[in-house]
Design a protein around this motif. Structure first.
Motif, mmCIF file in Angstrom:
data_model
loop_
_atom_site.group_PDB
_atom_site.id
_atom_site.type_symbol
_atom_site.label_atom_id
_atom_site.label_comp_id
_atom_site.label_asym_id
_atom_site.label_seq_id
_atom_site.Cartn_x
_atom_site.Cartn_y
_atom_site.Cartn_z
ATOM 1 N N SER A 1 0.826 -1.208 0.000
ATOM 2 C CA SER A 1 0.000 0.000 0.000
ATOM 3 C C SER A 1 0.862 1.261 0.000
ATOM 4 O O SER A 1 0.404 2.332 -0.324
ATOM 5 C CB SER A 1 -0.921 0.005 1.218
ATOM 6 O OG SER A 1 -0.152 -0.153 2.381
ATOM 7 N N GLU B 1 -8.608 -3.260 -4.828
ATOM 8 C CA GLU B 1 -8.162 -2.291 -3.820
ATOM 9 C C GLU B 1 -6.755 -1.781 -4.141
ATOM 10 O O GLU B 1 -6.483 -0.577 -4.038
ATOM 11 C CB GLU B 1 -8.192 -2.937 -2.431
ATOM 12 C CG GLU B 1 -7.686 -1.999 -1.355
ATOM 13 C CD GLU B 1 -8.055 -2.431 0.059
ATOM 14 O OE1 GLU B 1 -8.741 -3.465 0.230
ATOM 15 O OE2 GLU B 1 -7.657 -1.714 0.995
ATOM 16 N N ARG C 1 -5.883 2.129 -4.892
ATOM 17 C CA ARG C 1 -4.989 2.895 -4.019
ATOM 18 C C ARG C 1 -3.776 3.445 -4.781
ATOM 19 O O ARG C 1 -3.022 4.251 -4.243
ATOM 20 C CB ARG C 1 -4.561 2.043 -2.813
ATOM 21 C CG ARG C 1 -5.720 1.789 -1.843
ATOM 22 C CD ARG C 1 -5.286 1.118 -0.569
ATOM 23 N NE ARG C 1 -6.415 0.754 0.281
ATOM 24 C CZ ARG C 1 -7.045 1.582 1.131
ATOM 25 N NH1 ARG C 1 -6.652 2.830 1.256
ATOM 26 N NH2 ARG C 1 -8.064 1.152 1.866
ATOM 27 N N GLU D 1 -13.622 4.042 2.603
ATOM 28 C CA GLU D 1 -12.236 4.192 3.074
ATOM 29 C C GLU D 1 -11.406 5.156 2.229
ATOM 30 O O GLU D 1 -10.496 5.801 2.729
ATOM 31 C CB GLU D 1 -11.531 2.820 3.065
ATOM 32 C CG GLU D 1 -11.983 1.918 4.188
ATOM 33 C CD GLU D 1 -11.340 0.536 4.128
ATOM 34 O OE1 GLU D 1 -11.866 -0.362 4.780
ATOM 35 O OE2 GLU D 1 -10.324 0.354 3.422
ATOM 36 N N THR D 2 -11.693 5.207 0.921
ATOM 37 C CA THR D 2 -10.813 5.982 0.034
ATOM 38 C C THR D 2 -11.509 7.184 -0.594
ATOM 39 O O THR D 2 -10.850 8.044 -1.183
ATOM 40 C CB THR D 2 -10.287 5.107 -1.136
ATOM 41 O OG1 THR D 2 -11.400 4.779 -1.982
ATOM 42 C CG2 THR D 2 -9.633 3.824 -0.641
#
Ligand SMILES: NC(=O)c1ccc[n+]([C@@H]2O[C@H](COP(=O)([O-])OP(=O)(O)OC[C@H]3O[C@@H](n4cnc5c(N)ncnc54)[C@H](O)[C@@H]3O)[C@@H](O)[C@H]2O)c1
Length: 256
Positions: free
Chosen positions: A4, A31, A35, A60-61
């Motif tokens: 990440s 994901e 990201r 979350e993003t």
């Protein structure tokens, strides 16, 4: 370094289509690309898991991947899904053919219908999705296709004759597509995961003894998870691997 925190800067704003992105390794890939700042669409048959993933990631993003519901065994539905992805995202530059279903079968239980079904869910869509997406890649001046095979076809596993055949076929298909599409700057590579301990694998096939046996065999003495596939897939999608095509990448902790 956790994946990440690694940035492949060329993947920002890249249009990425992932099959089977609703759960398991595919969800980790959705994901992972999101990201990186990529524009991500995924195709899946599992509405519930896919909606849950989309909601979690957008919470979350702040960015939602585009979920496209389709059954990849249906070639017309697959072609419509590819068109929809290009409509929503723009010209697709990265295709990850990840969807599969690793049914176990006794030799005597295999029928012509179950054999064809396995090839449809594990192999046929890899060709037809690549065929559907190639024109969009040409428009964007090239692209990268990453096909998910498996080390399972190299392990003499008697209970998966049709799945193992499909996964071996994906390697042959990868090399043929790489030969055909290379002159158009479209790269095609395959990833061969080893034992990846996902929730589904634990529910259906993996008990503690099987996990321990694989760890004994691996050089790395830990279980691999879906996240272990993200970095290799980002690398193959990115221009960092721009000279690499028609290759296989084995991610198995050193089991082979
Ligand atoms: N998990 C492992 O240990 C392992 C090992 C080697 C290779 N692989 C390969 O990695 C890839 C991902 O594996 P996984 O364990 O995450 O699989 P999974 O079964 O957990 O997920 C596959 C996804 O594909 C979707 N899908 C299945 N059939 C579909 C269809 N007809 N149309 C649309 N979507 C469909 C499912 O809903 C699911 O979201 C597969 O290609 C698999 O063969 C996995």
């Amino acid at each position: 370094m956790p994946v990440s925190r690694v940035q492949f800067h060329d993947l920002k704003d890249r249009c990425v289509l992932i099959t089977g992105g609703g759960s398991g390794i595919g969800a980790a890939l959705v994901e992972g690309f999101l990201r990186q700042g990529a524009r991500v669409a995924f195709v899946d048959i599992d509405e519930r898991a896919s909606r849950a993933l989309t909601e979690r990631l957008s919470g979350e993003t702040g960015i939602a991947p585009q979920f496209i519901h389709a059954d990849l065994r249906d070639i017309e539905a697959l072609q419509a899904a590819a068109l929809k992805a290009a409509d929503v995202l723009g010209a697709i530059h990265v295709l990850v053919n990840n969807a599969a279903r690793d049914d176990r079968q006794e030799l005597d239980a295999v029928s012509a219908a179950s054999w064809d079904e396995s090839q449809a869910v594990n192999l046929r869509h890899v060709f037809f999705m690549s065929q559907a997406v190639a024109p969009h890649m040409r428009l964007s001046g090239g692209g990268s296709i990453v096909n998910f095979s498996s080390i399972a076809y190299l392990l003499n596993m008697g209970e998966i004759p049709a799945y193992a055949t499909a996964k071996a076929g994906i390697v042959g298909l990868t090399k043929s597509l790489a030969g055909k599409l290379g002159p158009e700057n479209i790269r095609v590579n395959a990833i061969l995961p080893g034992m990846i301990v996902t929730e589904r694998q634990k529910r259906l096939w993996l008990d503690d003894a099987a996990i321990a046996r694989m760890q004994e065999r691996q050089c790395l003495k830990r279980s691999l998870t879906a996240d272990d596939l993200v970095g290799p897939c980002l690398f193959l999608a990115s221009d960092c691997s721009s000279g690499m095509t028609a290759q296989i990448m084995i991610i198995d902790g050193g089991a082979l």
